[in-house]
Design a protein around this motif. Structure first.
Motif, PDB file in Angstrom:
ATOM      1  N   HIS A  25       0.793  -1.140   0.126  1.00 44.76           N
ATOM      2  CA  HIS A  25      -0.032  -0.193  -0.069  1.00 44.76           C
ATOM      3  C   HIS A  25       0.926   1.386  -0.061  1.00 44.76           C
ATOM      4  N   THR A  26       0.347   2.335  -0.780  1.00 43.19           N
ATOM      5  CA  THR A  26       0.756   3.829  -0.674  1.00 43.19           C
ATOM      6  C   THR A  26       0.277   4.273   0.806  1.00 43.19           C
ATOM      7  N   VAL A  27       1.217   4.883   1.657  1.00 41.70           N
ATOM      8  CA  VAL A  27       0.861   5.420   2.757  1.00 41.70           C
ATOM      9  C   VAL A  27       1.161   6.797   3.024  1.00 41.70           C
ATOM     10  N   ILE A  28       0.506   7.403   3.701  1.00 42.63           N
ATOM     11  CA  ILE A  28       0.860   8.868   4.191  1.00 42.63           C
ATOM     12  C   ILE A  28       1.673   8.778   5.506  1.00 42.63           C
ATOM     13  N   LEU A  29       2.770   9.453   5.305  1.00 44.27           N
ATOM     14  CA  LEU A  29       3.672   9.225   6.642  1.00 44.27           C
ATOM     15  C   LEU A  29       3.198  10.427   7.642  1.00 44.27           C
ATOM     16  N   ASP A  30       3.013  10.077   8.746  1.00 43.00           N
ATOM     17  CA  ASP A  30       2.777  11.101   9.843  1.00 43.00           C
ATOM     18  C   ASP A  30       4.105  12.005  10.299  1.00 43.00           C
ATOM     19  N   ARG A  31       5.120  11.201  10.482  1.00 39.68           N
ATOM     20  CA  ARG A  31       6.318  11.808  11.037  1.00 39.68           C
ATOM     21  C   ARG A  31       7.702  11.155  10.184  1.00 39.68           C
ATOM     22  N   MET A  32       8.824  11.939  10.280  1.00 37.57           N
ATOM     23  CA  MET A  32       9.786  11.322   9.601  1.00 37.57           C
ATOM     24  C   MET A  32      11.080  11.763  10.439  1.00 37.57           C
ATOM     25  N   MET A  33      11.842  10.937  10.967  1.00 35.22           N
ATOM     26  CA  MET A  33      13.126  11.482  11.633  1.00 35.22           C
ATOM     27  C   MET A  33      14.462  10.806  11.289  1.00 35.22           C
ATOM     28  N   SER A  34      15.057  11.796  10.969  1.00 33.72           N
ATOM     29  CA  SER A  34      16.767  11.432  10.620  1.00 33.72           C
ATOM     30  C   SER A  34      17.812  11.892  11.513  1.00 33.72           C
ATOM     31  N   ASN A  35      18.759  10.984  11.951  1.00 35.46           N
ATOM     32  CA  ASN A  35      19.857  11.710  12.817  1.00 35.46           C
ATOM     33  C   ASN A  35      21.298  11.813  11.903  1.00 35.46           C
ATOM     34  N   ASP A  36      22.088  12.274  12.840  1.00 36.71           N
ATOM     35  CA  ASP A  36      23.609  12.510  12.032  1.00 36.71           C
ATOM     36  C   ASP A  36      24.102  11.387  11.474  1.00 36.71           C
ATOM     37  N   GLY A  37      23.518  10.075  11.709  1.00 33.79           N
ATOM     38  CA  GLY A  37      24.448   9.095  11.135  1.00 33.79           C
ATOM     39  C   GLY A  37      24.201   9.032   9.612  1.00 33.79           C
ATOM     40  N   THR A  38      23.006   9.562   9.042  1.00 37.73           N
ATOM     41  CA  THR A  38      22.911   9.430   7.824  1.00 37.73           C
ATOM     42  C   THR A  38      22.343  10.698   7.017  1.00 37.73           C
ATOM     43  N   ILE A 116       5.467   6.081  11.378  1.00 38.31           N
ATOM     44  CA  ILE A 116       6.475   7.020  11.616  1.00 38.31           C
ATOM     45  C   ILE A 116       7.795   6.230  10.744  1.00 38.31           C
ATOM     46  N   PHE A 117       8.572   7.000   9.909  1.00 32.79           N
ATOM     47  CA  PHE A 117       9.782   6.421   9.429  1.00 32.79           C
ATOM     48  C   PHE A 117      10.649   7.166  10.203  1.00 32.79           C
ATOM     49  N   GLY A 118      11.878   6.278  10.461  1.00 29.18           N
ATOM     50  CA  GLY A 118      13.152   7.032  10.996  1.00 29.18           C
ATOM     51  C   GLY A 118      14.385   6.402  10.238  1.00 29.18           C
ATOM     52  N   ALA A 119      15.165   7.179  10.036  1.00 28.09           N
ATOM     53  CA  ALA A 119      16.496   6.654   9.558  1.00 28.09           C
ATOM     54  C   ALA A 119      17.376   6.127  10.553  1.00 28.09           C
ATOM     55  N   ASP A 120      16.931   5.179  11.133  1.00 21.58           N
ATOM     56  CA  ASP A 120      17.543   4.504  12.406  1.00 21.58           C
ATOM     57  C   ASP A 120      16.816   3.021  12.702  1.00 21.58           C
ATOM     58  N   SER A 121      17.553   2.124  12.672  1.00 22.58           N
ATOM     59  CA  SER A 121      16.857   0.801  12.687  1.00 22.58           C
ATOM     60  C   SER A 121      16.067   0.586  13.960  1.00 22.58           C
ATOM     61  N   HIS A 122      16.290   1.486  15.181  1.00 20.47           N
ATOM     62  CA  HIS A 122      15.767   1.418  16.371  1.00 20.47           C
ATOM     63  C   HIS A 122      14.456   2.091  16.432  1.00 20.47           C
ATOM     64  N   THR A 123      14.077   2.851  15.356  1.00 22.51           N
ATOM     65  CA  THR A 123      12.669   3.548  15.045  1.00 22.51           C
ATOM     66  C   THR A 123      11.587   2.661  15.869  1.00 22.51           C
ATOM     67  N   CYS A 124      11.597   1.243  16.098  1.00 24.89           N
ATOM     68  CA  CYS A 124      10.459   0.530  16.309  1.00 24.89           C
ATOM     69  C   CYS A 124      10.250   0.736  17.849  1.00 24.89           C
ATOM     70  N   PHE A 132       3.203   3.090  14.984  1.00 22.96           N
ATOM     71  CA  PHE A 132       3.985   2.086  13.971  1.00 22.96           C
ATOM     72  C   PHE A 132       5.435   2.579  13.584  1.00 22.96           C
ATOM     73  N   GLY A 133       6.327   2.398  14.228  1.00 20.27           N
ATOM     74  CA  GLY A 133       7.641   3.007  13.688  1.00 20.27           C
ATOM     75  C   GLY A 133       8.463   1.960  13.169  1.00 20.27           C
ATOM     76  N   THR A 134       9.151   2.537  12.121  1.00 20.02           N
ATOM     77  CA  THR A 134      10.188   1.485  11.421  1.00 20.02           C
ATOM     78  C   THR A 134      11.487   2.152  10.830  1.00 20.02           C
ATOM     79  N   GLY A 135      12.564   1.484  10.798  1.00 22.38           N
ATOM     80  CA  GLY A 135      13.476   2.204  10.342  1.00 22.38           C
ATOM     81  C   GLY A 135      13.594   2.003   8.711  1.00 22.38           C
ATOM     82  N   VAL A 136      14.130   2.988   8.005  1.00 21.99           N
ATOM     83  CA  VAL A 136      14.401   3.105   6.743  1.00 21.99           C
ATOM     84  C   VAL A 136      15.888   3.490   6.273  1.00 21.99           C
TER      85      VAL A 136
END
Length: 416
Positions: A25-38, A116-124, A132-136
């Motif tokens: 499914h195509t989904v609308i994201l509620d939030r996105m987080m990214s840290n200084d790793g990437t 929520i998408f986070g550019a970090d694996s522990h977004t779960c 529903f948090g997942t890393g990307v």
């Protein structure tokens, strides 16, 4: 057929009535987080590879500097500046030196029912509040940043029924290491770990964060608890309201079900170099250590600070050990100050650091040398995770780490 909590969140984000595992499914994201790793890589792709670069909704973005903070070399400083300037230019919420990304997100942003998408694996981690948090990776994050959407392959859900209550001297960290040891590091690959039962309801939000945070170490796509009265009360205290409060349907389909009796859990240690290579902590007692670390997005909250202070009160860190204590956020740090915990740490000879990823990341603080042994509340213990490839990392609870720092060798709190 009914749906699980995770499936309901995805369905809501996709704007459809029902979903099932295997659907895309195509989904609308509620939030996105990214840290200084990437984040610097994402910014480069945005500037260099997008023909007409634009950000769908800056209010949904959060940039957090937490991995190497303060900057440890000119290259890191340049990366941080790139984040800082980009965030200012595009009106993106920006946090630097305030704590670990997932702790900041939980304290300030995450709401039940969000995707929520986070550019970090522990977004779960965010499943502790029923999100529903997942890393990307960078590419998926960039697409979400530019379009406000993404695609999700609906994962299967595995139910973890928790019964009973943890005994004194046993902690959620021990429970999750025990679970990972039983199901394996690939035990729930691309699946959702749903924690339920009376034992789950006995856990605080901080406790639930410990379980959800480490779910990725068993291969999970995400992890989740129902947003019950405990979660909603915690959310209200932090000035937020839920987006959705979902419960799994009675006829929801689960790929598999496990039951764990919390009364039976004992202190656990994960041996080098695999998080699922676990043994009772008592079997590791006596192994000499060079360093101990209390902190990370898994175990750096006020609960763990209190455990450490209780065990350190009136005692000293071993002369042969470096004990780094790192609060997960400035909020935790200030609370520890107010409660006198920091003073206890300093009097005992511990090294108290600024709120950041620190030793868990193994890059900027407390890096361990050749053949050195670390016991840690960090998230991972693979070869070279915290320093030299010949070094060894054991994982344990805040109590086990603190007791070990005092003894100079792996120990449990009942040995003090």
């Amino acid at each position: 057929m009914g749906m699980t909590i995770a499936e309901k969140i995805i369905a809501a984000a996709a704007g459809v009535e029902t979903v099932k595992p295997g659907d895309i499914h195509t989904v609308i994201l509620d939030r996105m987080m990214s840290n200084d790793g990437t984040t610097h890589l994402t910014i480069d792709m945005y500037n260099q590879q997008i023909k007409n670069p634009t950000i769908a909704d800056p209010k949904k973005l959060v940039f957090i500097v937490d991995h190497n903070v303060p900057a440890d070399n000119p290259k890191t400083a340049a990366s941080h500046k790139k984040m800082r300037d980009f965030a200012k230019q595009h009106n993106i919420d920006f946090w630097e030196g305030k704590g670990v990304c997932h702790q900041i997100m939980m304290e300030n942003y995450v709401c039940p029912g969000e995707l929520i998408f986070g550019a970090d694996s522990h977004t779960c981690t965010y499943g502790a509040l029923g999100a529903f948090g997942t890393g990307v990776g960078c590419t998926d994050f960039l697409y979400g940043m530019v379009t406000g959407t993404s695609w999700v392959l609906v994962p299967e859900t595995v139910k973890f029924n928790l019964t009973g209550k943890l005994k004194d001297g046993v902690y959620p960290r021990d429970l999750m290491l025990h679970i990972i040891g039983k199901i394996g590091a690939n035990g729930v690959n691309y699946q959702v770990m749903e924690f339920t039962g009376d034992g789950a309801k006995s856990l605080s939000v901080n406790d639930r964060m410990v379980l959800c945070n480490l779910a990725v170490e068993a291969g999970a796509k995400s992890a989740i608890f129902e947003a019950d009265e405990i979660a909603l009360s915690w959310l209200k205290e932090h000035g937020r309201n839920p987006k959705h409060v979902f419960k799994s349907d009675a006829d929801a389909n689960y790929f598999k079900e496990y039951t764990f009796d919390l009364n039976q859990i004992e202190p656990i240690v994960a041996k080098p170099d695999f998080v699922d290579d676990v043994i009772p902590a008592k079997e590791a007692c006596g192994i000499k250590i060079d360093e101990a670390f209390l902190g990370s997005c898994n175990n750096g909250r006020i609960d763990e600070m209190r455990v450490a202070a209780r065990l350190l009160k009136g005692r000293k860190v071993s002369d042969t050990v470096r004990f780094l204590i790192v609060p997960a956020s400035n909020e935790v740090y200030m609370q520890a100050l107010d409660e006198g915990l920091i003073e206890t740490f300093m009097e005992a000879g511990a090294i108290v650091m600024n709120a950041n990823c620190s030793v868990c990341w193994g890059s900027c603080q407390g890096v361990i040398g050749e053949n050195e042994v670390l016991i840690s509340t960090g998230t991972r213990n693979f070869k070279g995770r915290a320093g030299h490839p010949t070094s060894k990392v054991y994982l344990g609870s805040a109590a086990t780490v603190t007791a070990s720092a005092i003894k100079g060798a792996i120990a449990t709190e009942d040995q003090l």
